[in-house]
Structures are given as C-alpha cells and as structure tokens.
Design an enzyme around this catalytic site. Structure first.
Site, PDB file in Angstrom:
ATOM      1  N   LYS A   1      10.740 -20.702  24.241  1.00 50.87           N
ATOM      2  CA  LYS A   1       9.742 -20.113  23.636  1.00 50.87           C
ATOM      3  C   LYS A   1       8.861 -19.134  24.436  1.00 50.87           C
ATOM      4  O   LYS A   1       8.426 -19.708  25.288  1.00 50.87           O
ATOM      5  CB  LYS A   1       8.878 -20.940  22.670  1.00 50.87           C
ATOM      6  CG  LYS A   1       9.539 -21.982  21.879  1.00 50.87           C
ATOM      7  CD  LYS A   1       8.752 -22.804  21.012  1.00 50.87           C
ATOM      8  CE  LYS A   1       8.183 -23.900  22.186  1.00 50.87           C
ATOM      9  NZ  LYS A   1       7.577 -25.002  21.299  1.00 50.87           N
TER      10      LYS A   1
ATOM     11  N   GLY B   1      -0.707 -27.023  16.564  1.00 50.79           N
ATOM     12  CA  GLY B   1       0.363 -27.717  16.088  1.00 50.79           C
ATOM     13  C   GLY B   1       1.570 -26.892  15.852  1.00 50.79           C
ATOM     14  O   GLY B   1       2.432 -27.186  15.180  1.00 50.79           O
TER      15      GLY B   1
ATOM     16  N   GLY C   1       3.862 -25.736  18.163  1.00 52.19           N
ATOM     17  CA  GLY C   1       5.175 -26.564  18.612  1.00 52.19           C
ATOM     18  C   GLY C   1       5.665 -27.447  17.732  1.00 52.19           C
ATOM     19  O   GLY C   1       6.909 -27.850  17.678  1.00 52.19           O
TER      20      GLY C   1
END
Length: 268
Positions: free
Chosen positions: A178, A212, A214
C-alpha cells in the site's frame, strides 16, 4: 462465485472505540455480504486519539477459540490482524496448518498510527518464518514492508515494486503493498503475484475519518475473495468499498481525534 454467503473468520485485537480491529472487521465483513466469526488475540485500550495499552490474550485461550470455530464452521476465508507476540503467532500458524482454510489475508500489523507497538519486536522473525508462507496475500504499508525486510522505507513506486518482490520471495503467494504514505495526489498500491505486477491507483480522499483503514481493507478483501474470481478483482472492489467508507466518514462524529470510517454507509 456461488449463492451461499461466505463464512469469514477474523483473528485480531479488540478496539473498544469501534473504529479498528475486530470491531471494524465485523462491520466490514457484514457490509460486504459475509458472515463473520471472530477470534480475539488482544485487548487494547484505545480511542480516536491513539492506543494507550495492549493486553495480549493467553495463547491457550486463542487456541481454544480457534479450535471452537474451525471444528464447527466451514470457514471460507480468514483475515489475520494484530497478533501481539510470538506465542500467539505460533498458535495461529498451527491452526492454519491444521485446518487449511482456502484464503488467508494477513494484515501485517506492527505499529499503531500514534506509534504504539502492536507486535513485540522479537516476534518479527517468527512472523516472517511461520506465518507469511501460509498467507494467500499480505497487506503491508510502506513502514511495515520496510520493517519486515529490514530495509529503508520505499520513497517511490519502483522501490515499492522491488520490496513487493522481496516480500513475495519470503514465501507468500501475493503481496498488496500500500502506497498511501507516498506524497502526491494519488494513492498507488502494487499487487504483486507470481507472473504479474498490477498497479492500482485511486485519488486521495481528504477526510479526517481514517482510523482503521488497514483493518477495513484487509477485511474487505477476505469478505470478497470467496465471491470474486481472482485477487485483482477482489482488491479493486475492496478499494472501492474503502474509498466510499472514507468519503462517508464525514456523516458520523465519533471521538475527538482521528475518527473511524463509515462502514455501513449503504444503509444509514
């Protein structure tokens, strides 16, 4: 892929403020058409301002939870989040080896957004050696990738792709690296599979509710993989859901720090 609702197990820590961890996972799985089972690995004291304490669950109790779920439910996919220590990593790895679920999404949680360690330092080598080779896909951010490889943090997409290859060489089937922490107007991710590098890019969403993200993305992938043909379509659809949950986070007011996503934006 079929008309049955998939059963997805999340293995992660608890966030009492509801924005990350088990709580975010259950919301995400439910929003994306999966039945959620949950095994808790740690209790945390956290809110939108950060994590102040972590209390790992006994590995024996983690093992008992895992056996209770796997011995009764047909689990179609597993999402693994916070594992805290060596004992829990080994316990989860042993259960994965014993029950062999088809799809395993490993979110390599190491550090909270406010800098609190969520994985003990001596656990890194065990995570690499015991759990990564069992995963279908891992979802590290740039910091987590650098720590896992003991390399500097990637500063551009070429370095990202190179680190993705290095992570896959550790034995995992696929890597979603990412790039949200890179600078620029877009947020590029790289999906690394055996014979294919896929660049997946979205425009940045400028909102305060990012607590939150991820957990949400990895859970979305676990929910969708039994319902999709491959990892490319799974990740693309998971990213669409994540983007919408981020955009709709402005409709909720939770806490005084970094607020959560709106996981249930389709209904309320």
């Amino acid at each position: 892929m079929n008309n049955m609702i998939p059963n997805v197990l999340t293995i992660a820590g608890s966030d009492p403020s509801g924005g990350a961890g088990i709580q975010a996972d259950i919301k995400t799985l439910s929003a994306l058409g999966a039945y959620s089972a949950a095994v808790i690995t740690a209790l945390t004291a956290q809110n939108t301002r950060g994590v102040t304490a972590v209390h790992p669950i006994s590995s024996r109790i983690v093992a008992e939870q895992l056996d209770a779920v796997f011995s009764d439910l047909q689990i179609d996919a597993v999402k693994i989040g916070m594992l805290a220590n060596v004992e829990i990593i080994c316990t989860v790895a042993a259960a994965i080896e014993r029950y062999q679920p088809k799809y395993i999404v490993l979110d390599t949680v190491i550090l909270s957004s406010n800098g609190h360690l969520l994985l003990e330092p001596d656990s890194l080598s065990v995570l690499r050696e015991r759990l990564l080779p069992l995963a279908s896909i891992i979802t590290p951010n740039l910091y987590e990738s650098a720590v896992l490889l003991d390399q500097p943090i990637a500063e551009n997409e070429a370095q990202m792709a190179s680190q993705g290859d290095a992570l896959q060489a550790l034995g995992v089937y696929a890597v979603l690296l990412k790039g949200g922490h890179l600078s620029g107007l877009c947020s590029p991710d790289w999906l690394i599979e055996d014979f294919c590098h896929t660049r997946l890019v979205t425009n940045r969403v400028s909102v305060a509710g990012t607590h939150g993200t991820g957990c949400t993305l990895s859970s979305a992938m676990a929910a969708l993989r039994p319902q999709r043909l491959n990892w490319v379509t799974t990740v693309c659809d998971a990213k669409i859901y994540l983007t919408q949950a981020l955009m709709h986070s402005t409709r909720i007011s939770v806490g005084h720090g970094t607020g959560p996503l709106h996981h249930c934006y389709s209904w309320w």
